[in-house]
Design a protein around this motif. Sequence first.
Motif, PDB file in Angstrom:
ATOM      1  N   VAL A  22      41.998  31.904  47.495  1.00 13.24           N
ATOM      2  CA  VAL A  22      40.475  31.441  47.584  1.00 13.24           C
ATOM      3  C   VAL A  22      39.983  31.867  48.975  1.00 13.24           C
ATOM      4  CG1 VAL A  22      38.994  29.432  47.860  1.00 13.24           C
ATOM      5  CG2 VAL A  22      40.938  29.377  46.084  1.00 13.24           C
ATOM      6  N   ASP A  26      38.446  35.091  47.804  1.00 12.20           N
ATOM      7  CA  ASP A  26      37.323  34.700  47.134  1.00 12.20           C
ATOM      8  C   ASP A  26      37.780  34.168  45.674  1.00 12.20           C
ATOM      9  OD1 ASP A  26      35.622  34.767  49.605  1.00 12.20           O
ATOM     10  OD2 ASP A  26      34.968  36.727  48.613  1.00 12.20           O
ATOM     11  N   GLY A  27      38.975  33.733  45.667  1.00 10.53           N
ATOM     12  CA  GLY A  27      39.613  33.225  44.221  1.00 10.53           C
ATOM     13  C   GLY A  27      38.760  32.330  43.567  1.00 10.53           C
ATOM     14  N   GLU A  28      39.018  32.262  42.363  1.00 11.58           N
ATOM     15  CA  GLU A  28      38.574  31.117  41.477  1.00 11.58           C
ATOM     16  C   GLU A  28      39.459  30.419  40.630  1.00 11.58           C
ATOM     17  OE1 GLU A  28      35.230  31.812  38.874  1.00 11.58           O
ATOM     18  OE2 GLU A  28      34.183  33.032  40.412  1.00 11.58           O
ATOM     19  N   ILE A  29      39.879  29.158  40.878  1.00  6.78           N
ATOM     20  CA  ILE A  29      41.083  28.615  40.471  1.00  6.78           C
ATOM     21  C   ILE A  29      40.994  27.607  39.259  1.00  6.78           C
ATOM     22  CG2 ILE A  29      43.040  27.199  41.184  1.00  6.78           C
ATOM     23  CD1 ILE A  29      43.262  28.779  43.818  1.00  6.78           C
ATOM     24  N   ASN A  30      41.650  27.669  38.106  1.00  9.64           N
ATOM     25  CA  ASN A  30      41.463  26.684  37.222  1.00  9.64           C
ATOM     26  C   ASN A  30      41.967  25.230  37.767  1.00  9.64           C
ATOM     27  OD1 ASN A  30      44.307  27.260  36.884  1.00  9.64           O
ATOM     28  ND2 ASN A  30      44.129  27.264  34.830  1.00  9.64           N
ATOM     29  N   VAL A  46      44.486  32.144  39.095  1.00 11.82           N
ATOM     30  CA  VAL A  46      43.455  32.477  40.086  1.00 11.82           C
ATOM     31  C   VAL A  46      42.831  33.764  39.702  1.00 11.82           C
ATOM     32  CG1 VAL A  46      43.325  33.083  42.535  1.00 11.82           C
ATOM     33  CG2 VAL A  46      45.046  31.777  41.811  1.00 11.82           C
ATOM     34  N   LYS A  47      41.432  33.790  39.565  1.00 11.97           N
ATOM     35  CA  LYS A  47      40.814  34.972  39.201  1.00 11.97           C
ATOM     36  C   LYS A  47      40.060  35.587  40.479  1.00 11.97           C
ATOM     37  CE  LYS A  47      39.975  33.797  34.354  1.00 11.97           C
ATOM     38  NZ  LYS A  47      39.170  33.208  33.280  1.00 11.97           N
ATOM     39  N   ILE A  48      40.422  36.914  40.773  1.00 11.46           N
ATOM     40  CA  ILE A  48      39.799  37.750  41.839  1.00 11.46           C
ATOM     41  C   ILE A  48      39.213  38.716  41.286  1.00 11.46           C
ATOM     42  CG2 ILE A  48      41.295  36.505  43.533  1.00 11.46           C
ATOM     43  CD1 ILE A  48      42.717  39.252  43.759  1.00 11.46           C
TER      44      ILE A  48
END
Length: 128
Positions: A22, A26-30, A46-48
């Motif tokens: 993150v 700037d990762g988005e995590i479930n 993690v989506k980046i």
Amino acid sequence: AMKIAHIALWTRQLEQQARFWVAFFDGEINEKYCSQTNPGFESFFVKIGDGIAIELMTKPGLVAQTADNNHTGWVHLAITVGGAEKVDTLANRAAAQGILVSPPRTTGDGYYEAVIKDPDGNLIEIVA
């Protein structure tokens, strides 16, 4: 079209890894997944960037990798971050946290990159 669906990474420090992805990318995590059938298995996705997904996974009894990088298997993950200035910024942040492995430079094959390590010591090339 063929593309990598996700990359999976075993870690003994799941929460620290999640914070790292993150903070640096700037990762988005479930929400954390906690297996009902595999006791102790937990994971985050993690989506980046543009569709890159990394599955961070932990379970009891994982063994740390050796300190050197001279073994078979994946060597590093290279992430294009969008320019030399961004490489420099991330390298400075990594240096301040003691995780900069190789400062920014232009490689022999023409890439501008730096190398940092994640909380488990896995190498990540950040490339302009």
